[in-house]
Enzyme design. Sequence first.
Site, PDB file in Angstrom:
ATOM      1  N   ASP A   1       8.131   9.144  -5.441  1.00  0.00           N
ATOM      2  CA  ASP A   1       9.805  10.190  -4.772  1.00  0.00           C
ATOM      3  C   ASP A   1       9.975   9.390  -3.206  1.00  0.00           C
ATOM      4  OD1 ASP A   1       7.791  11.317  -4.693  1.00  0.00           O
ATOM      5  OD2 ASP A   1       7.683  12.949  -5.045  1.00  0.00           O
TER       6      ASP A   1
ATOM      7  N   PRO B   1      -7.319   7.870  -3.554  1.00  0.00           N
ATOM      8  CA  PRO B   1      -9.358   8.107  -3.000  1.00  0.00           C
ATOM      9  C   PRO B   1      -9.980   7.594  -1.884  1.00  0.00           C
ATOM     10  CG  PRO B   1      -8.671   6.296  -5.197  1.00  0.00           C
ATOM     11  CD  PRO B   1      -7.426   7.612  -4.896  1.00  0.00           C
TER      12      PRO B   1
ATOM     13  N   HIS C   1      -5.919  -5.276  -2.468  1.00  0.00           N
ATOM     14  CA  HIS C   1      -6.631  -6.242  -1.002  1.00  0.00           C
ATOM     15  C   HIS C   1      -6.822  -7.233  -1.289  1.00  0.00           C
ATOM     16  CE1 HIS C   1      -8.968  -1.091  -1.488  1.00  0.00           C
ATOM     17  NE2 HIS C   1      -7.191  -1.452  -1.139  1.00  0.00           N
ATOM     18  N   THR C   2      -6.642  -8.261  -1.451  1.00  0.00           N
ATOM     19  CA  THR C   2      -6.473  -9.680  -1.715  1.00  0.00           C
ATOM     20  C   THR C   2      -5.930  -9.818  -0.483  1.00  0.00           C
ATOM     21  OG1 THR C   2      -6.103 -11.468  -2.665  1.00  0.00           O
ATOM     22  CG2 THR C   2      -4.581 -10.551  -3.501  1.00  0.00           C
TER      23      THR C   2
ATOM     24  N   HIS D   1       0.208   4.826  -2.291  1.00  0.00           N
ATOM     25  CA  HIS D   1       0.229   6.377  -1.777  1.00  0.00           C
ATOM     26  C   HIS D   1       0.929   7.219  -1.657  1.00  0.00           C
ATOM     27  CE1 HIS D   1      -3.205   5.472   1.310  1.00  0.00           C
ATOM     28  NE2 HIS D   1      -3.254   4.560   0.651  1.00  0.00           N
ATOM     29  N   ASP D   2       2.333   6.790  -2.003  1.00  0.00           N
ATOM     30  CA  ASP D   2       3.491   6.944  -2.717  1.00  0.00           C
ATOM     31  C   ASP D   2       2.977   8.102  -4.353  1.00  0.00           C
ATOM     32  OD1 ASP D   2       6.105   8.512  -2.431  1.00  0.00           O
ATOM     33  OD2 ASP D   2       7.090   6.690  -3.626  1.00  0.00           O
TER      34      ASP D   2
ATOM     35  N   ARG E   1       0.475  -1.455  -0.334  1.00  0.00           N
ATOM     36  CA  ARG E   1      -0.334   0.273  -0.049  1.00  0.00           C
ATOM     37  C   ARG E   1       1.011   0.959  -0.214  1.00  0.00           C
ATOM     38  NH1 ARG E   1      -3.270   2.222   4.599  1.00  0.00           N
ATOM     39  NH2 ARG E   1      -5.241   2.832   3.488  1.00  0.00           N
TER      40      ARG E   1
ATOM     41  N   THR F   1      -8.944 -15.481   3.160  1.00  0.00           N
ATOM     42  CA  THR F   1      -7.096 -15.721   3.061  1.00  0.00           C
ATOM     43  C   THR F   1      -6.058 -14.532   3.278  1.00  0.00           C
ATOM     44  OG1 THR F   1      -7.454 -15.490   1.034  1.00  0.00           O
ATOM     45  CG2 THR F   1      -7.611 -17.253   1.932  1.00  0.00           C
TER      46      THR F   1
ATOM     47  N   ASN G   1      -3.327   8.277   5.234  1.00  0.00           N
ATOM     48  CA  ASN G   1      -2.757   8.066   5.340  1.00  0.00           C
ATOM     49  C   ASN G   1      -2.328   8.091   7.567  1.00  0.00           C
ATOM     50  OD1 ASN G   1      -1.226   7.373   3.381  1.00  0.00           O
ATOM     51  ND2 ASN G   1      -0.032   9.274   2.968  1.00  0.00           N
TER      52      ASN G   1
ATOM     53  N   SER H   1       8.092  10.703  -1.005  1.00  0.00           N
ATOM     54  CA  SER H   1       7.516  11.535  -0.641  1.00  0.00           C
ATOM     55  C   SER H   1       6.824  11.526   1.125  1.00  0.00           C
ATOM     56  CB  SER H   1       6.946  12.708  -1.672  1.00  0.00           C
ATOM     57  OG  SER H   1       5.740  12.241  -1.959  1.00  0.00           O
TER      58      SER H   1
ATOM     59  N   VAL I   1       1.319  11.036  -5.675  1.00  0.00           N
ATOM     60  CA  VAL I   1       1.652  12.029  -5.039  1.00  0.00           C
ATOM     61  C   VAL I   1       2.733  12.325  -5.211  1.00  0.00           C
ATOM     62  CG1 VAL I   1       1.469  14.034  -2.855  1.00  0.00           C
ATOM     63  CG2 VAL I   1      -0.084  11.527  -2.545  1.00  0.00           C
TER      64      VAL I   1
ATOM     65  N   ASP J   1     -10.120  -9.542   2.735  1.00  0.00           N
ATOM     66  CA  ASP J   1      -9.939 -10.638   1.685  1.00  0.00           C
ATOM     67  C   ASP J   1      -9.556 -11.821   3.092  1.00  0.00           C
ATOM     68  OD1 ASP J   1     -10.149 -12.848  -0.212  1.00  0.00           O
ATOM     69  OD2 ASP J   1      -8.713 -12.344  -0.413  1.00  0.00           O
TER      70      ASP J   1
HETATM   71  C1  HEM Z   1      -9.519   2.813  -5.621  1.00  0.00           C
HETATM   72  C2  HEM Z   1      -8.806   2.834  -4.717  1.00  0.00           C
HETATM   73  C3  HEM Z   1      -8.465   2.597  -3.305  1.00  0.00           C
HETATM   74  C4  HEM Z   1      -8.822   2.761  -2.489  1.00  0.00           C
HETATM   75  C5  HEM Z   1     -10.353   3.581  -2.177  1.00  0.00           C
HETATM   76  C6  HEM Z   1      -9.068   1.433  -1.504  1.00  0.00           C
HETATM   77  C7  HEM Z   1      -8.950   2.078  -0.194  1.00  0.00           C
HETATM   78  C8  HEM Z   1      -7.831   1.478   1.064  1.00  0.00           C
HETATM   79  C9  HEM Z   1      -8.955   1.224   2.306  1.00  0.00           C
HETATM   80  C10 HEM Z   1      -9.548   2.270   2.924  1.00  0.00           C
HETATM   81  C11 HEM Z   1      -8.359   0.579   2.873  1.00  0.00           C
HETATM   82  C12 HEM Z   1      -7.876   0.498   4.209  1.00  0.00           C
HETATM   83  C13 HEM Z   1      -7.438   1.372   5.623  1.00  0.00           C
HETATM   84  C14 HEM Z   1      -7.481   1.657   6.173  1.00  0.00           C
HETATM   85  O1  HEM Z   1      -8.257   1.307   7.020  1.00  0.00           O
HETATM   86  O2  HEM Z   1      -6.436   1.633   7.382  1.00  0.00           O
HETATM   87  C15 HEM Z   1      -6.919  -0.244   1.764  1.00  0.00           C
HETATM   88  C16 HEM Z   1      -6.198  -0.494   2.204  1.00  0.00           C
HETATM   89  C17 HEM Z   1      -4.932  -1.253   1.416  1.00  0.00           C
HETATM   90  N1  HEM Z   1      -5.047  -1.405   0.163  1.00  0.00           N
HETATM   91 FE1  HEM Z   1      -5.997   0.033  -0.662  1.00  0.00          FE
HETATM   92  N2  HEM Z   1      -7.141   0.925  -1.619  1.00  0.00           N
HETATM   93  C18 HEM Z   1      -7.179   1.717  -3.280  1.00  0.00           C
HETATM   94  C19 HEM Z   1      -5.986   0.974  -4.266  1.00  0.00           C
HETATM   95  C20 HEM Z   1      -5.150   0.207  -3.739  1.00  0.00           C
HETATM   96  C21 HEM Z   1      -4.138  -0.100  -4.568  1.00  0.00           C
HETATM   97  C22 HEM Z   1      -4.163   0.548  -5.752  1.00  0.00           C
HETATM   98  C23 HEM Z   1      -3.705  -0.752  -3.889  1.00  0.00           C
HETATM   99  C24 HEM Z   1      -2.136  -1.125  -4.457  1.00  0.00           C
HETATM  100  C25 HEM Z   1      -2.078  -1.856  -5.698  1.00  0.00           C
HETATM  101  C26 HEM Z   1      -4.209  -1.097  -2.262  1.00  0.00           C
HETATM  102  C27 HEM Z   1      -3.593  -1.373  -1.944  1.00  0.00           C
HETATM  103  C28 HEM Z   1      -4.335  -2.103  -0.017  1.00  0.00           C
HETATM  104  C29 HEM Z   1      -3.719  -2.707   1.296  1.00  0.00           C
HETATM  105  C30 HEM Z   1      -1.924  -4.211   0.408  1.00  0.00           C
HETATM  106  C31 HEM Z   1      -4.235  -2.285   1.978  1.00  0.00           C
HETATM  107  C32 HEM Z   1      -4.433  -2.912   3.342  1.00  0.00           C
HETATM  108  C33 HEM Z   1      -2.707  -2.373   3.914  1.00  0.00           C
HETATM  109  C34 HEM Z   1      -2.507  -3.297   5.371  1.00  0.00           C
HETATM  110  O3  HEM Z   1      -3.739  -3.795   5.841  1.00  0.00           O
HETATM  111  O4  HEM Z   1      -1.504  -2.211   5.677  1.00  0.00           O
HETATM  112  N3  HEM Z   1      -5.089  -0.288  -2.420  1.00  0.00           N
HETATM  113  N4  HEM Z   1      -7.308   0.572   0.768  1.00  0.00           N
END
Ligand code: HEM
Length: 330
Positions: A78, A167, A197-198, A70-71, A66, A248, A98, A80, A74, A245
């Site tokens: 880089d 987003p 998100h898997t 997030h890097d 993640r 798993t 963040n 940032s 923005v 997910d």
């Molecule tokens: C439409 C775009 C996206 C939205 C709205 C989104 C939103 C979120 C949110 C709300 C969380 C939970 C954060 C929390 O509650 O603290 C999350 C977790 C996560 N996101 Fe996304 N995400 C997006 C795209 C992505 C992308 C592009 C990736 C990576 C390629 C990604 C990877 C992850 C991962 C791996 C987690 C789990 C992080 C952890 O367990 O520490 N997400 N995301």
Amino acid sequence: MAESMSVILLLLVLTSYKMSCLHAQDLPILMPHYYEKSCPCAFPIIRNEMHLALLKDPRMAASLLRLQFHDCFVQGCDASLLLDDTPTLRGEKTANANINSARGFDVIDLIKTKLESECPGVVSCADIITIAARDAVLLSGGPYWEVSLGRKDSSTASFNDANNNIPTPNSNLQTLITSFQKQGLSTVDMVALLGGHTIGNARCQNIRPRIYNNSASMAFSEPHLSMVKAACPPSGNDNGVWPLDFPTPILFDNSYYINLVRGLGLLNSDQTLYSEGSETKEIVESYAHDPLGFWKQFSESMVKMSNIVDPLTFVTGEVRKNCRTVNDPL
Ligand code: HEM
């Protein structure tokens, strides 16, 4: 006079460089073997540190993946995101997406310390994130892809862009698509990248709108829904977590998409891929049936995302000694 002329000249050069470098084919070249001579042990050091980090906390794979997203959204990739706040710099760590949420900064610090003792001042923090994110996926049982390297670290960060460009989980489908388009990423890239998100968890404050207010497209079984609601009551425990997910959350498989087809997406932004748009619905269905197809596209889209670089950073950027701070802070 001579000094101000040279500043103007430099600005002109940078501006024309930036204008002429907006297309991917013109971007400064990143190379897979960038550190082959200058830091041959960079890859094994990072792989090893990632391995140790995941042994301690398997969720760290998700957190590192993640960080790359997030890097890169923005100012490009880089590092940032890694800059701590200072009296003169408002960083990205306290932006909405963040704060109390982004994790893994300590792991990056450990990697950086090891790299600095082997090859000081060589491997950029932006490249560390890129390699660590790739290794995170691989070590979670996911695909391998080759990363191109040579990014520079920024001397700036943008709190506002972190709030605007990443987003939110309650954005509608068109907003999600537009925010990826702004980064040069297609709808296919978006659906594949959301497959990230898997692995990993979400906090209750992000899950609540889905489980309490959006029950129409909610297909969780009663026992399953009760478990999620027990973990995330209607109020309180904002920072409690539930797997994105289930069941798993540390395996990089395609069950994220299988869940969406069944109506089991945990965030509104996940489920909307299946429920709101016919193009995204088709892509979700295809990845639900074709795990290798998902892996292939995910790898390609990760390369695309990690290649979002601002050409100016190659001129003004540096290789930070400490990823949390610029080399010569004011
Ligand atoms: C439409 C775009 C996206 C939205 C709205 C989104 C939103 C979120 C949110 C709300 C969380 C939970 C954060 C929390 O509650 O603290 C999350 C977790 C996560 N996101 Fe996304 N995400 C997006 C795209 C992505 C992308 C592009 C990736 C990576 C390629 C990604 C990877 C992850 C991962 C791996 C987690 C789990 C992080 C952890 O367990 O520490 N997400 N995301």
